[in-house]
Each structure stands twice: as C-alpha cells, then as structure tokens.
Design a protein around this motif. Sequence first.
Motif, short mmCIF file in Angstrom:
data_model
loop_
_atom_site.label_atom_id
_atom_site.label_comp_id
_atom_site.label_asym_id
_atom_site.label_seq_id
_atom_site.Cartn_x
_atom_site.Cartn_y
_atom_site.Cartn_z
N THR A 1 0.84 -1.20 0.00
CA THR A 1 0.00 0.00 0.00
C THR A 1 0.88 1.25 0.00
O THR A 1 1.83 1.36 0.75
N ARG A 2 0.53 2.19 -0.86
CA ARG A 2 1.25 3.46 -0.91
C ARG A 2 0.85 4.32 0.28
O ARG A 2 -0.30 4.27 0.73
N ASN A 3 1.76 5.15 0.78
CA ASN A 3 1.41 6.09 1.84
C ASN A 3 0.36 7.06 1.31
O ASN A 3 0.49 7.59 0.21
N GLY A 4 -0.71 7.27 2.08
CA GLY A 4 -1.78 8.16 1.69
C GLY A 4 -2.81 7.55 0.77
O GLY A 4 -3.76 8.21 0.37
N GLU A 5 -2.66 6.29 0.42
CA GLU A 5 -3.59 5.63 -0.50
C GLU A 5 -4.96 5.41 0.15
O GLU A 5 -5.98 5.47 -0.53
N ARG A 6 -4.99 5.14 1.43
CA ARG A 6 -6.28 4.96 2.13
C ARG A 6 -6.74 6.32 2.63
O ARG A 6 -6.08 6.96 3.43
N CYS A 7 -7.93 6.71 2.17
CA CYS A 7 -8.39 8.08 2.44
C CYS A 7 -8.62 8.37 3.92
O CYS A 7 -8.39 9.47 4.36
N MET A 8 -9.06 7.41 4.70
CA MET A 8 -9.32 7.66 6.12
C MET A 8 -8.13 7.31 7.01
O MET A 8 -8.14 7.60 8.19
N GLU A 9 -7.11 6.68 6.44
CA GLU A 9 -5.91 6.33 7.19
C GLU A 9 -4.69 6.71 6.37
O GLU A 9 -4.04 5.87 5.75
N GLY A 10 -4.37 8.00 6.37
CA GLY A 10 -3.29 8.51 5.54
C GLY A 10 -1.92 7.96 5.88
O GLY A 10 -1.04 7.91 5.03
N GLY A 11 -1.71 7.52 7.12
CA GLY A 11 -0.41 7.00 7.52
C GLY A 11 -0.24 5.52 7.27
O GLY A 11 0.82 4.96 7.54
N PHE A 12 -1.28 4.86 6.75
CA PHE A 12 -1.21 3.42 6.52
C PHE A 12 -0.40 3.14 5.26
O PHE A 12 -0.54 3.83 4.26
N GLY A 13 0.44 2.13 5.32
CA GLY A 13 1.17 1.70 4.13
C GLY A 13 2.66 1.73 4.32
O GLY A 13 3.19 2.38 5.22
N GLY A 14 3.35 1.01 3.45
CA GLY A 14 4.80 0.93 3.52
C GLY A 14 5.49 1.96 2.64
O GLY A 14 6.62 2.35 2.90
N GLY A 15 4.83 2.39 1.58
CA GLY A 15 5.41 3.40 0.71
C GLY A 15 6.62 2.92 -0.07
O GLY A 15 7.47 3.72 -0.46
N LEU A 16 6.72 1.63 -0.33
CA LEU A 16 7.88 1.10 -1.04
C LEU A 16 7.93 1.56 -2.50
O LEU A 16 8.99 1.53 -3.11
N GLN A 17 6.81 2.00 -3.04
CA GLN A 17 6.77 2.43 -4.43
C GLN A 17 7.67 3.63 -4.69
O GLN A 17 8.10 3.85 -5.81
#
Length: 142
Positions: free
Chosen positions: A49-65
């Motif tokens: 999951t990209r950082n900011g990809e989930r609209c209600m949980e902006g901090g969720f994700g690894g951001g490896l992209q």
Amino acid sequence: MTKETNKVDHHFLGSGWAFPVTFSVGNHQLNLSAYEENINESIDIILQTRNGERCMEGGFGGGLQQFLFKKMDETLKGEIKEAITYALMYNEPRITVTDVDVQFRDIRGGVVEILLTYMYNQTNTRHNYVFPFYINEGTNLI
C-alpha cells in the motif's frame, strides 16, 4: 495437540478476510485466513500500500513504491529497511520487527528480496517472512 487447542493458543493472532479476496468454489463463501497466515497477509498488504492511498488512514502503508527506479546501492538498502520498520511498527501491532535484511538478488532485473524477522508480541515467538520487491517494474517498454 488438537486443532481446538491450537485455536486457543493462537487466538490472539486474529483472523479475517484472506488476501487477495477470494470466494470458495462450492458454496461461494468468502475465504478467510487466520493466525500466522493472517499476519503474513497483513504484512503483505501494508508493504504493497502506498502512503496516503487509504483516504481515512493517511499513515497506513509501507510506501515502497517511492523506491522504484532508484539506484540499487547501500543507501537504498537503508532507506527500504527504515521504511519497512516504521510502517510495520505503526500499522501491525501484533508483531515487533527484530530485523530487516535487504538483498539485491538480481541487479539487472531490479529484484530486491526483503527478509523480515519478527516476534509475536504476546508470546515472543520468532518468525520470518520474505517479501519480493521489484525496483525496475514496468521497464519493458518497446
């Protein structure tokens, strides 16, 4: 050890929808995952999951992209390790990451192998998970 005893011992690991979401063939029920498999699927979701990809949980994700198409060197290894450690620390409360090993398996093909070593917080049981990551994804343009 019976299957019922095993459920009691690993109850805290949780269960939920299998990832990717699939349905059983016979009765069209939603497939579920539980325990260690559920945690590995959760790690997979976080890292994809990209950082900011989930609209209600902006901090969720690894951001490896953000590391796609970067030069494969020791600096990149450190950045990937830091991003994974941070993402799992804040998004997967059932585990504690003890080590992240980043290896360049195929530099020409852009293959990075990430070996996570983690412990379940409630039992201090140690486990590993390998996550393949492709740095040069989408470079096969004609």
